[in-house]
Design a protein around this motif. Structure first.
Motif, short mmCIF file in Angstrom:
data_model
loop_
_atom_site.label_atom_id
_atom_site.label_comp_id
_atom_site.label_asym_id
_atom_site.label_seq_id
_atom_site.Cartn_x
_atom_site.Cartn_y
_atom_site.Cartn_z
N GLN A 32 0.83 -1.21 0.00
CA GLN A 32 0.00 0.00 0.00
C GLN A 32 0.87 1.26 0.00
OE1 GLN A 32 -2.41 -0.92 3.33
NE2 GLN A 32 -4.04 -1.84 2.09
N GLN A 145 -17.35 4.32 -3.35
CA GLN A 145 -17.30 2.97 -3.91
C GLN A 145 -16.25 2.94 -5.01
OE1 GLN A 145 -20.94 0.90 -4.63
NE2 GLN A 145 -20.64 0.63 -2.44
N ARG A 146 -15.40 1.94 -4.98
CA ARG A 146 -14.39 1.84 -6.04
C ARG A 146 -15.08 1.51 -7.36
NH1 ARG A 146 -11.59 -0.78 -1.83
NH2 ARG A 146 -9.61 0.21 -1.35
N SER A 148 -15.67 -0.60 -10.60
CA SER A 148 -15.45 -2.04 -10.67
C SER A 148 -14.44 -2.37 -11.76
CB SER A 148 -16.77 -2.76 -10.92
OG SER A 148 -17.45 -2.15 -11.98
N PRO A 154 -11.22 -9.83 -4.42
CA PRO A 154 -11.41 -10.08 -2.99
C PRO A 154 -10.53 -9.13 -2.17
CG PRO A 154 -10.67 -12.06 -4.15
CD PRO A 154 -10.55 -10.93 -5.10
N ARG A 155 -10.98 -8.85 -0.97
CA ARG A 155 -10.28 -7.89 -0.12
C ARG A 155 -8.79 -8.22 0.04
NH1 ARG A 155 -11.60 -4.27 4.10
NH2 ARG A 155 -13.81 -4.44 3.60
N ALA A 156 -8.49 -9.50 0.21
CA ALA A 156 -7.11 -9.90 0.48
C ALA A 156 -6.20 -9.62 -0.71
CB ALA A 156 -7.05 -11.37 0.86
N GLN A 157 -6.79 -9.61 -1.93
CA GLN A 157 -5.95 -9.41 -3.11
C GLN A 157 -5.76 -7.95 -3.47
OE1 GLN A 157 -7.21 -11.55 -6.55
NE2 GLN A 157 -7.10 -13.53 -5.52
N ARG A 158 -6.52 -7.07 -2.79
CA ARG A 158 -6.52 -5.66 -3.20
C ARG A 158 -5.13 -5.04 -3.25
NH1 ARG A 158 -11.65 -3.54 0.07
NH2 ARG A 158 -13.26 -4.37 -1.30
#
Lengths: 308, 286
Positions: A32, A145-146, A148, A154-158
């Motif tokens: 990040q 909202q992002r 699409s 998925p959240r973990a891959q963001r």
């Protein structure tokens, strides 16, 4: 302004590979952080087209960045549903470019100190538009909202996905500017920075060239703003404030005003310094102020100029 | 109707405060060729000085005096230590130097005082309303601020128009080389102008402290409006700054009263029109 040579570009490519390999070895937090640095780099690169190439120091630039970010939010409000990234991205770029095309003709009537002051005032005008009116969702900013992507992330891959996306957009921005500086237009801009009167005497329409640079730079700042909105899913009026413009100028100075790739070095250096500062002290502004003082007093050619 | 009269007076008084800030700014630009983005922070420092001194039970007039003296000293030190060496540097360097000063001043304020909002009481002696016309009454303190600002403006114009040093300052604003050629001491003039500009900004801050709250970053809004004043008034012109400050003060105050959401935009819109019509300022000699 010099562009990085073959060796320089190879080194930049190696650095890009190192960033691309981060999902293999770095934590989500550090990915990040790298995304933040790359967005800052895109923003500072777009400003370098004005500062380093054309010799225009603008304080309105963050307004275009913020406009690009808010465009994502406003587009969703207007459509009533989350837009796809293929729509939101061009809308951000167009909105920022359009604002630059509206402000540019007024600001570019002035030069020197007047240009600084008018860009500051116009930039703050856009800041107040989002700060004082309910248009953008209020003074404190809003979670958005992002847009699409093609597939559901998925959240973990963001962190991984956004890291690679930002890297790709940064690489494209750099490559685009690098190519632009090799065209006749790019050389004309360098000519304006070196000697505006001579360019005018040679028959160039200096005003139109400057405006074109202002609009392209604004649109690219909007692109960076779009990536910020996509990555952070949060926009606030602070994004448009002139302190952001000054920070980008600092990145340019840190990296080297004379080099196209300087802002990338500067953005990573400043993000790194801020992160270290964050660990050492609560006083963020003290760290930044000291870095600027050191840069303006000691580092005249920036990081890119150290080897010279 | 009385509401409108009050807003008009508020606008004039706000404009006069703006003049105190922007006259220093425009002279520093004109004479030294230095852009000082930290000028709004000096205003903030003046306001906090008034807060600290009045909280220590000193009267406000003492705080005003202190802000002028401390401002002159502080300005002279800043000029000798930093700004002197940035006169010939690029705009980018000047912007960043003064941006760094903003950050450092804000940190110093946070470290020495705090990050809270504070209010400075109106002096008890002036805490009443004066009946101006009919049943329209106006705050006595605001009237005093009006008078003080007008007095300072008059003194400044007298000084610049009538004294030898004043004519040297005017010469320096018009053509810096001329001052050197005439054998005047340019270095001393620069220190004087910067010290005076700092003192005026800090005085404005101390005067404004009882009118609004004292808070972090309070100089930012004043900085932007001062820049608009300098653009409209014409670089280096104190007379231009006076009329431009009144105009901006009135538009901003009336805008905030009657069209609150458009006030920030109205002022900049006016600047855009001036730039279209006369790019070097409304009051600049052409």
């Amino acid at each position: 302004m010099t562009s990085a040579g073959l060796r320089g570009n190879l080194l930049l490519g190696l650095a890009a590979l190192a960033v691309a390999s981060m999902p293999l070895w770095a934590s989500a937090y550090h990915m990040q952080l790298a995304s933040t640095a790359m967005i800052a780099a895109m923003f500072a690169l777009s400003l370098q087209l004005l500062v380093g190439a054309t010799g225009l120091v603008s304080l309105a630039h963050a307004a275009f960045f913020g406009l690009g970010a808010y465009a994502v939010h406003l587009l969703k409000q207007a459509m009533g549903e989350t837009p796809v990234v293929f729509l939101s991205l061009p809308v951000s770029v167009l909105a920022a470019g359009l604002a630059a095309a509206l402000i540019g003709p007024f600001a570019l009537r002035t030069r020197g100190f007047y240009f600084l002051m008018t860009t500051l005032a116009f930039g703050q005008m856009l800041f107040f538009l989002f700060h004082d009116t309910p248009l953008g969702g209020g003074t404190d900013g809003v979670f958005i909202q992002r847009p699409s992507l093609i597939w559901a992330v998925p959240r973990a891959q963001r962190p991984t996905v956004f890291l690679l996306l930002n890297l790709a957009v940064l690489a494209l921005t750099y490559a685009g500017l690098w190519a632009l500086m090799r065209t006749l237009f790019g050389h004309a801009l360098l000519g304006i920075r070196a000697n505006e009167h001579r360019m005018r005497a040679m028959g160039h329409n200096v005003q139109r060239l400057k405006l074109l640079a202002f609009v392209i730079a604004g649109a690219l700042a909007g692109l960076a703003g779009h990536m910020a909105a996509l990555t952070d899913a949060f926009v606030s009026p602070e994004l448009l404030g002139w302190h952001r413009s000054a920070e980008a100028l600092l990145m340019i100075l840190l990296g080297g005003i004379g080099a196209l790739h300087g802002p990338i070095l500067g953005a990573f250096a400043l993000t790194f310094i801020q992160e270290i500062g964050h660990l050492v002290t609560e006083r963020q502004k003290l760290v930044e102020g000291a870095v600027i003082l050191a840069a303006v007093l000691l580092l005249r050619h920036g990081l890119a100029g150290i080897r010279r | 109707m009385t509401g409108f009269l009050a807003q008009m007076l508020n606008g004039i008084q706000y404009g006069l405060l703006l003049f105190l800030i922007s006259s220093g700014l425009t002279l520093i630009f004109g004479v030294m060729g230095v852009i000082n983005l930290a000028h709004g922070s000096l205003f903030m420092i003046g306001a906090y000085l008034a807060y600290v001194l009045t909280a220590a039970a000193l009267p406000l007039w003492a705080a005003l005096l202190a802000s002028v003296l401390a401002g002159a000293l502080f300005g002279a030190v800043l000029e000798r230590l930093l700004f002197r060496h940035f006169r010939k540097r690029e705009h980018l360097d000047q912007v960043l130097l003064t941006f760094a000063l903003i950050l450092l001043f804000e940190e110093a304020r946070a470290a020495l005082i705090d990050n809270q909002f504070h209010s400075v009481p109106v002096p008890a002696l002036l805490d009443f309303s004066v009946r101006v016309v009919g049943d329209f009454a106006y705050s006595a303190y605001r009237l005093v601020v009006l008078a003080v600002c007008l007095l300072v403006a008059a003194l400044m114009v007298l000084f610049i128009e009538r004294t030898k040093i004043g004519s040297a300052i005017r010469a320096a604003a018009e053509s810096p080389e001329m001052v050197d050629l005439l054998g005047l001491n340019a270095a001393w003039i620069h220190t004087l102008v910067f010290a005076a500009g700092t003192a005026l900004a800090m005085l404005a801050g101390a005067l404004a402290a009882p009118l609004q709250s004292v808070y972090p970053g309070m100089g930012d809004g004043f900085l932007i409006l001062s820049f608009v004043v300098v653009v409209i008034g014409g670089l280096g012109s104190v007379g231009g700054a006076f009329w431009a400050a009144l105009l901006v003060g009135l538009i901003d105050t009336l805008g905030k009263a009657y069209l609150p959401q458009l006030a920030g935009i109205a002022v900049c819109g006016m600047m855009a029109l001036v730039l279209l019509w006369r790019p070097s300022g409304l009051f600049a000699r052409t």
